[in-house]
Design an enzyme around this catalytic site. Structure first.
Site, short mmCIF file in Angstrom:
data_model
loop_
_atom_site.label_atom_id
_atom_site.label_comp_id
_atom_site.label_asym_id
_atom_site.label_seq_id
_atom_site.Cartn_x
_atom_site.Cartn_y
_atom_site.Cartn_z
CB SER A 1 -5.21 -1.55 -0.26
OG SER A 1 -5.01 -0.31 0.34
CG ASN B 1 -9.08 0.12 7.07
OD1 ASN B 1 -8.24 -0.67 6.72
ND2 ASN B 1 -10.32 0.07 6.60
CD GLU C 1 -10.83 -4.48 6.32
OE1 GLU C 1 -10.02 -5.41 6.40
OE2 GLU C 1 -10.78 -3.63 5.42
CD GLU D 1 -2.75 -0.95 2.60
OE1 GLU D 1 -3.74 -0.23 2.56
OE2 GLU D 1 -2.41 -1.57 3.61
CB SER E 1 -9.66 8.66 1.07
OG SER E 1 -8.46 8.37 0.39
#
Length: 325
Positions: free
Chosen positions: A164, A288, A286, A14, A297
């Protein structure tokens, strides 16, 4: 004026996305408040890059840089590294030892959330719903039928610790299972195989804003591909709709689960959690802790919807980090 080191790059697949995030932070920091410096933390070198992209070595002993005949030390670090060593606790622990505050969560929280398997295990007793999952470590015997009996088809095979969507496959037949496992092992020696959740996918940003745990407007993710993979995330093969097209009641429910997860884990700084809503219940995939920070983003989109500009978002992160010290 505070000296801010914006760390970017990292050692994972990433790193290019991280360099983009770091540069957006650099461009949006208030230059009247901060002296901002871009530090590239890469496998083969740790360097500071100046405006002309000349490189100056970072002294790992005290995290300082010799620049134009003087030694620069940093008051605070803005962490924009996705993946290792910025999202798994390594940089957090290193900076903690040097007593330099940084914008992301603490080392333990970073390590825990980076390991999908361990994070989901910690949250399960609190009633947080997740997919049915099966775990493999490199070298484990692979009983394809037993795995399929447990998680069903289709299912997802994911590296346990990567971001990612690198190394993830959607498996529709038994024949596709072994190749998918091999692909995931290229990214990590631990694998998580999860049942397919057929529902609405949403992404929820939760941040510490002005000292208050704040849930940002929810984003709905509609992927043109089979799932929200690398292409969908970064190459425009998805629609990200903020606010999500879900009922007010469901938005409240998802927000309260996301906030609860943040608080149970004693998180700090930025976080972005992914959920799939099945039968009116949000299921956590999940979290991040160093989400993408480029203009396109998801977290910056959500902040914008909440009326928070990028300079405000980044300034707040630095203020909160300094307040911790």
């Amino acid at each position: 004026m505070k000296n801010v080191a914006i760390i970017m790059g990292g050692y994972s697949s990433e790193y290019q996305i991280s360099l983009k995030s770091g540069n957006i932070v650099y461009q949006n920091l208030d230059k009247t408040k901060y002296n901002a410096y871009r530090l590239h933390i890469l496998k083969d070198k740790w360097v500071m890059a100046d405006e002309d992209d000349n490189e100056y070595l970072v002294n790992k002993h005290d995290f300082s840089v010799e620049y134009n005949g003087k030694k620069i030390v940093f008051d605070v670090v803005f962490n924009a590294i996705h993946g290792t060593p910025g999202e798994d606790g390594l940089m957090q622990a290193y900076l903690q030892l040097l007593n330099i505050p940084q914008t992301s969560c603490e080392p333990y929280q970073a390590a825990l959330t980076f390991n999908k398997r361990d994070m989901l295990s910690v949250l399960k007793p609190y009633g947080i719903k997740t997919a049915v999952s099966h775990y493999l470590n490199l070298g484990d015997e692979i009983n394809e039928q037993a795995i399929i009996d447990k998680v069903g088809l289709p299912c997802f095979v994911k590296p346990n610790r990567s971001g990612s969507s690198f190394g993830i496959s959607k498996v529709k037949t038994k024949e596709e299972l072994l190749p998918a496992i091999e692909t995931a092992y290229k990214e990590d020696n631990e694998i998580i195989i999860e049942s397919f959740l057929d529902g609405t996918e949403v992404s929820v940003g939760v941040i510490n804003y002005g000292g208050v745990v704040t849930v940002l407007p929810i984003t709905e993710i509609v992927s043109e591909n089979d799932f929200f993979d690398y292409e969908a995330k970064y190459l425009g093969k998805s629609q990200e709709i903020t606010p999500a097209r879900i009922s007010e009641e469901m938005a409240q429910k998802v927000s309260s689960v996301a906030k609860r997860v943040y608080e149970i884990l004693k998180m700090d700084g930025f976080s972005r959690s992914e959920f799939i809503i099945v039968n009116n219940e949000p299921h956590l995939l999940e979290m991040n802790t160093v989400p993408g920070l480029t203009a396109e983003s998801i977290l910056p989109q959500q902040a914008r919807e909440a009326g928070i500009t990028l300079p405000q978002l980044f300034d707040n992160a630095i203020e909160q980090a300094l307040a911790k010290k």
